[in-house]
Motif scaffolding. Structure first.
Motif, short mmCIF file in Angstrom:
data_model
loop_
_atom_site.label_atom_id
_atom_site.label_comp_id
_atom_site.label_asym_id
_atom_site.label_seq_id
_atom_site.Cartn_x
_atom_site.Cartn_y
_atom_site.Cartn_z
N ASP A 194 1.18 -1.17 -0.37
CA ASP A 194 0.03 -0.16 0.42
C ASP A 194 0.93 1.51 -0.34
O ASP A 194 2.17 0.87 1.10
N VAL A 195 0.56 2.84 -1.01
CA VAL A 195 1.46 3.64 -0.72
C VAL A 195 0.53 4.77 -0.11
O VAL A 195 -0.54 4.31 -0.59
N VAL A 196 1.20 5.28 0.20
CA VAL A 196 0.74 6.55 1.39
C VAL A 196 1.32 7.91 -0.03
O VAL A 196 1.72 7.85 1.00
N LEU A 197 0.12 8.53 -0.15
CA LEU A 197 0.99 10.03 -1.01
C LEU A 197 0.69 11.28 -0.29
O LEU A 197 -0.82 11.64 0.22
N THR A 214 -6.92 16.49 4.13
CA THR A 214 -6.49 17.93 3.83
C THR A 214 -5.72 17.64 5.18
O THR A 214 -6.63 17.54 6.63
N CYS A 215 -4.40 17.88 5.01
CA CYS A 215 -4.11 17.97 6.55
C CYS A 215 -4.11 19.48 6.85
O CYS A 215 -4.44 20.59 6.58
N ALA A 216 -3.84 19.79 8.57
CA ALA A 216 -4.08 20.53 9.45
C ALA A 216 -3.39 21.26 8.38
O ALA A 216 -3.57 23.20 9.35
N GLY A 219 -0.53 20.97 3.20
CA GLY A 219 -0.58 19.50 2.63
C GLY A 219 -1.59 18.46 2.38
O GLY A 219 -2.53 18.78 2.37
N PHE A 220 -1.81 17.75 1.56
CA PHE A 220 -2.45 16.75 1.41
C PHE A 220 -2.12 15.09 1.33
O PHE A 220 -0.76 15.06 1.15
N GLN A 269 -3.26 2.68 7.40
CA GLN A 269 -5.11 3.80 7.88
C GLN A 269 -4.73 4.59 7.19
O GLN A 269 -4.62 5.17 6.97
N VAL A 270 -5.96 4.41 7.20
CA VAL A 270 -6.55 5.41 6.08
C VAL A 270 -6.88 7.12 7.22
O VAL A 270 -7.39 6.57 8.31
N GLY A 271 -6.60 8.34 6.86
CA GLY A 271 -6.98 9.45 7.67
C GLY A 271 -5.38 9.64 8.45
O GLY A 271 -4.07 8.42 9.00
N GLY A 272 -5.19 10.97 9.40
CA GLY A 272 -4.48 11.75 10.28
C GLY A 272 -3.01 11.95 9.46
O GLY A 272 -2.14 10.93 7.54
#
Length: 273
Positions: A194-197, A214-216, A219-220, A269-272
């Motif tokens: 799995d890749v998290v971009l 959307t990061c706090a 970026g994204f 893990q999705v999100g964060g």
């Protein structure tokens, strides 16, 4: 016959061009399967030459093994044949080679007019031309002497036709190999990491199966991606749910604003951020 084929392959320019041509078409068909035009990847001549090894090592190994086996058998059997049998084989070699050469050239002509019957063997048509011309030329020259001018013209024509046959075979074969490699990659997506971009800028497009966060700070983050490969100066990514009918590919330039994180299949893990 071997002199003509060897003369073609011995030309460094022809051999390099053949490898480059194969590698370029290999890249074209492989990335086209994912809907990507290979010209945007910034692939170099060295990339194409290296890529040519992906498919050519199999036919080259087969040809070398068959040739070596035939040579060993000839050396083992020929000295043991009686004189009349040798003379008979020598006398029949020319007509047999001529018939096989003309048959191979005829098959190449049929494939040129209608290639569909040869779809299962994409390398066959070009190979028939590359092999048939030297066979026919050798059979003709074994029966008849030519003037020096005619010999040069004949050798040049054979050289050109053999080179055309080799490029024809390489072109057709590379399309099958490139598409086959892409299908293998697509079939192995569930087992790939799995890749998290993470990107400083939004992708500005919606890709089915990819979740954008959307990061706090800035970026994204994008989840649900698989890395196909780094090609040239680009990342080629696919959604984990990609299919040829509905999927879209993501091509991103390598830069400081793009970061990839990898995880074992199904563990990201999705999100964060």
């Amino acid at each position: 016959m071997l002199t003509i084929v060897g003369a073609v392959l011995a030309q460094g320019t022809v051999l390099t061009a053949l490898l480059f041509y194969f590698g370029m078409l290999h890249a074209h068909y492989m990335f086209a399967y994912f809907g990507v035009n290979y010209t945007v990847l910034g692939l170099t001549a060295q990339d194409f030459l290296i890529r040519s090894a992906d498919g050519l090592f199999v036919p080259l190994t087969v040809v070398a093994a068959v040739s070596l086996t035939a040579l060993w058998l000839f050396r083992a059997i020929w000295p043991r044949l009686p004189g009349p049998a040798r003379r008979l084989l020598v006398h029949a070699a020319g007509p047999v080679a001529g018939a096989l050469g003309l048959l191979a050239i005829l098959l190449a002509g049929v494939a040129f007019v209608d290639p569909r019957p040869f779809d299962a063997f994409p390398w066959l048509a070009g190979s028939c031309l590359a092999v048939g011309v030297p066979l026919a030329a050798w059979a003709f020259r074994s029966r008849r002497r030519s003037t020096s001018f005619a010999a040069v013209a004949e050798w040049t024509a054979c050289f050109v036709l053999v080179a055309v046959g080799l490029f024809w075979a390489a072109g057709d074969y590379s399309s099958a190999v490139g598409t086959g490699r892409a299908q293998n990659i697509a079939a192995g997506l569930p087992q790939s990491a799995d890749v998290v971009l993470f990107s400083e800028k939004a992708l500005q497009s919606r890709v089915a199966g990819v979740v954008e966060t959307t990061c706090a700070g800035s970026g994204f983050r994008y989840d649900g991606l698989k890395l196909v490969m780094q090609a040239g100066d680009r990342y080629v990514l696919l959604p984990a749910t990609w299919t040829p009918a509905t999927g879209s590919a993501v091509v991103l330039p390598r830069s400081d604003g793009v970061r990839l994180e990898f995880a074992a299949p199904g563990t990201a893990q999705v999100g964060g951020c």
